[in-house]
Every structure is written in C-alpha cells, then in structure tokens.
Design an enzyme around this catalytic site. Structure first.
Site, PDB file in Angstrom:
ATOM      1  N   LYS A  88       1.008  -1.122  -0.076  1.00  0.00           N
ATOM      2  CA  LYS A  88       0.207  -0.065  -0.010  1.00  0.00           C
ATOM      3  C   LYS A  88       0.801   1.188   0.092  1.00  0.00           C
ATOM      4  O   LYS A  88       0.734   2.224  -0.773  1.00  0.00           O
ATOM      5  CB  LYS A  88      -0.806  -0.093   1.380  1.00  0.00           C
ATOM      6  CG  LYS A  88      -2.164  -0.816   0.876  1.00  0.00           C
ATOM      7  CD  LYS A  88      -2.847  -1.176   2.500  1.00  0.00           C
ATOM      8  CE  LYS A  88      -3.798  -2.431   2.314  1.00  0.00           C
ATOM      9  NZ  LYS A  88      -4.427  -2.720   3.598  1.00  0.00           N
ATOM     10  N   ASP A 112     -11.607   2.834   3.835  1.00  0.00           N
ATOM     11  CA  ASP A 112     -11.792   1.578   4.019  1.00  0.00           C
ATOM     12  C   ASP A 112     -13.326   1.432   3.821  1.00  0.00           C
ATOM     13  O   ASP A 112     -13.885   0.273   3.570  1.00  0.00           O
ATOM     14  CB  ASP A 112     -11.559   0.816   5.286  1.00  0.00           C
ATOM     15  CG  ASP A 112     -10.130  -0.040   5.152  1.00  0.00           C
ATOM     16  OD1 ASP A 112     -10.008  -0.511   3.838  1.00  0.00           O
ATOM     17  OD2 ASP A 112      -9.441  -0.211   5.948  1.00  0.00           O
ATOM     18  N   GLN A 167      -4.900  -1.145   9.665  1.00  0.00           N
ATOM     19  CA  GLN A 167      -4.943  -2.828   9.074  1.00  0.00           C
ATOM     20  C   GLN A 167      -5.564  -3.887  10.131  1.00  0.00           C
ATOM     21  O   GLN A 167      -5.299  -3.660  11.391  1.00  0.00           O
ATOM     22  CB  GLN A 167      -3.358  -3.059   8.665  1.00  0.00           C
ATOM     23  CG  GLN A 167      -3.156  -4.325   8.061  1.00  0.00           C
ATOM     24  CD  GLN A 167      -3.705  -4.531   6.709  1.00  0.00           C
ATOM     25  OE1 GLN A 167      -3.841  -3.397   5.807  1.00  0.00           O
ATOM     26  NE2 GLN A 167      -4.111  -5.499   6.076  1.00  0.00           N
TER      27      GLN A 167
HETATM   28  N1  GUN Z   1      -7.079  -6.629   6.080  1.00  0.00           N
HETATM   29  C1  GUN Z   1      -7.284  -7.252   4.926  1.00  0.00           C
HETATM   30  N2  GUN Z   1      -8.069  -6.708   4.050  1.00  0.00           N
HETATM   31  C2  GUN Z   1      -8.064  -5.330   4.733  1.00  0.00           C
HETATM   32  C3  GUN Z   1      -8.653  -4.404   4.154  1.00  0.00           C
HETATM   33  O1  GUN Z   1      -9.499  -4.345   2.912  1.00  0.00           O
HETATM   34  N3  GUN Z   1      -8.493  -3.118   5.138  1.00  0.00           N
HETATM   35  C4  GUN Z   1      -8.085  -3.318   6.207  1.00  0.00           C
HETATM   36  N4  GUN Z   1      -7.964  -2.085   6.764  1.00  0.00           N
HETATM   37  N5  GUN Z   1      -7.320  -4.395   6.530  1.00  0.00           N
HETATM   38  C5  GUN Z   1      -7.536  -5.569   5.663  1.00  0.00           C
END
Ligand code: GUN
Length: 296
Positions: A54, A121, A98
C-alpha cells in the site's frame, strides 16, 4: 464457451494511472497533495506485506504515505490517541487501520473512531449506513473494485440477477448494496443457504467471497454468466503452494461469459481502489470536484 478473462492487473494499472493524473492536477492547480496514513499494530506477516505494498503504490501515484507501525501490545488508549491525531491532521486525507487487530483491541471501537470522511476502507458505521441508504459515502475497496470491473464489462447492470456468495461486512454485504444501487436483483447466499447450486445457476453475475478454495464448480454457473472471484486461498497442490480463488477456475471458465482469474483479478483492484478512495476523500475535504469513474 470459453470465458473472456477480466484482467484485474491491467485494469488496476489504468485506475492507478487515472489517480496519478488527477493527483498531478491537484498539486499543480490547487497545491494539494493527498495523504494516506496506514496504521499497523503488531507484526502479522501477511499484514506487513499488504502495508508495504500500500505504501509503495501510494507513493507511486504521487501521494504522501504515512506509515505508523505500533507494537503488538499497544494499548487501546494509545491507538485511539493516534487516530485522534490523524483525524485532526489536515495533511492526512485517508486513514486505514490494518485488520485484523491483536485480540486485546476492539476493532469496531477503533474503526468507528476514524473520521468517517477519512475512512478510506468504508468500514465506519456512518459509511455503512450511507451506502445502505444510497447516499454518498466511502465505499469498501474490494467491492468497489468488483463493481468497476462489472461496469466496465457490461456497461449497465440494470435488471441483472446477481448472487453474492458470502455475507462479510468487508465484501459480501457492501457488494450486495452496490449491486442493488446499480439496479441488479440481488441475492446474498451463505453457508446456510438451501440449494446453493440452484441459487447460483440463476445468476447473471456471481461474486464469490467465501474464503473456501475452489468451492464453486463450473456446473453451478449459468452459461454466459460473469464470475467475479474475490477468494485468495493458499493451498498445497503437487507439492507446491499455489493461490486459488473460491471458484474452480478451469471448469467455471468453460461455461462463464467472463471471469476474473486468481491471482490477477480482484486482488490488484483492492489497493487501486484504496488510492482512488484517498483521492476522493481529498477532493471532498477540499470542496473540489471528485474524480470521474473512480467512485460508486
Ligand atoms: N485486512 C485485509 N484486508 C483489509 C482491508 O481491506 N482493509 C483493512 N483495513 N485491513 C484489511
């Protein structure tokens, strides 16, 4: 029939290029650089890989990336204090915590502490409610990526029968809301659904998001249907670790009209949509026009 392969890797590159072009204009015309803060608590190896990816892609599209890595035993109070600081920081337009969080932290409490306008998100209850009532919101990245691919393939989705396999808050439920918003007739199916095969066979669109390797065989797919496979499952095959989706690709591709592969389908779209959401949040925060084609 052999299905058209929907190339998520190429599509994600197009999305990133659009985001990058918009970011360049924002910098030149408005003197604004979008910023994304990613918070990682603990050292889960998979999460570390995602967060690194990311951060790298955020910088590649010209945005600022702020990574906050906290110890696994960080207290809830300290994490909430960091979120409060990021909420107040005008250089931060998107905040992502996350998941999964270590067990001693209440994920719902933490997610709902994020300013909904910065919740890239789309997990905050305000954004869930806005999406559910058809109002402007931040939309979860994976379903948004699936919607973009479906719109690109079909144009209008109006009147199509869509089946979403899986009812998670991250994919299944928001995916169903988005398909409803595009005037599909939507069924959400799950582990307790009766006659799952028959339900699937009625669908013009199948979105599989159950996390069970190759659970959907080709004979559950209506000839010509579009199959979006959200699953990313690691399995052992012939002594090797391989990635497979929730759909049995070979048999499904033989009957579907179009299908996303694993890897190279939905996966790359998720981070591309995170970048798109960060750009959207930045535009909204500054009262500027939103990027076209990058939101729901
Ligand atoms: N962990 C796995 N996929 C995601 C996601 O799309 N967002 C977040 N914040 N954590 C994750």
């Amino acid at each position: 029939m052999t299905a058209k392969v929907i190339d998520g890797k190429a599509f994600a590159a197009e999305v990133r290029a659009k985001v990058a072009a918009h970011v360049t204009r924002l910098k030149e015309e408005n003197g604004i650089t979008p910023g994304l803060a990613v918070v990682l608590v603990g050292e889960d190896p998979a999460s570390q890989v995602y967060v690194r990816s990311k951060g790298k892609q955020t910088v590649e599209v010209g945005m600022n990336s702020y990574e906050h890595k906290l110890d696994a035993d960080t207290s809830e109070a300290d994490l909430l204090a960091l979120i409060d600081r990021l909420n107040k920081d005008a250089t931060v337009h998107g905040i992502l915590v996350q998941l999964p969080l270590p067990k001693h932290l209440d994920s719902d409490l933490v997610i709902n502490a994020i300013d909904p306008a910065k919740d890239v998100d789309g997990f905050h209850i305000s954004n869930v409610g806005l999406l559910g009532t058809g109002q402007k919101s931040m939309v979860p990245c994976t379903p948004l990526g699936c919607l973009m691919m479906l719109r690109d393939h079909h144009g209008s989705l109006a009147g199509m029968d869509a089946v979403v396999l899986g009812r998670s808050n991250i994919v299944g439920k928001p995916m169903a809301q988005l398909l409803l918003g595009d005037s599909c007739t939507v069924t959400i199916a799950h582990s307790r659904t009766k006659d799952l095969a028959d339900v699937c066979r009625r669908a013009d669109i199948v979105v599989a998001a159950v996390g069970r390797p190759e659970m959907v065989p080709g004979d559950w797919i209506k000839p010509g249907a579009t199959v979006i496979d959200v699953g990313i499952n690691r399995i052992e095959r012939d002594g090797k670790t391989v990635l497979v989706g929730d759909v049995d690709y070979a048999s499904a591709a033989a009957v579907a009209g179009a299908i996303t592969p694993v890897p190279g389908g939905v996966g790359p779209m998720t981070i591309a949509c995170l970048l798109a959401n960060t750009l959207t949040a930045c535009c909204r925060a500054n009262g500027l026009a939103e990027p076209e084609g990058l939101t729901a």
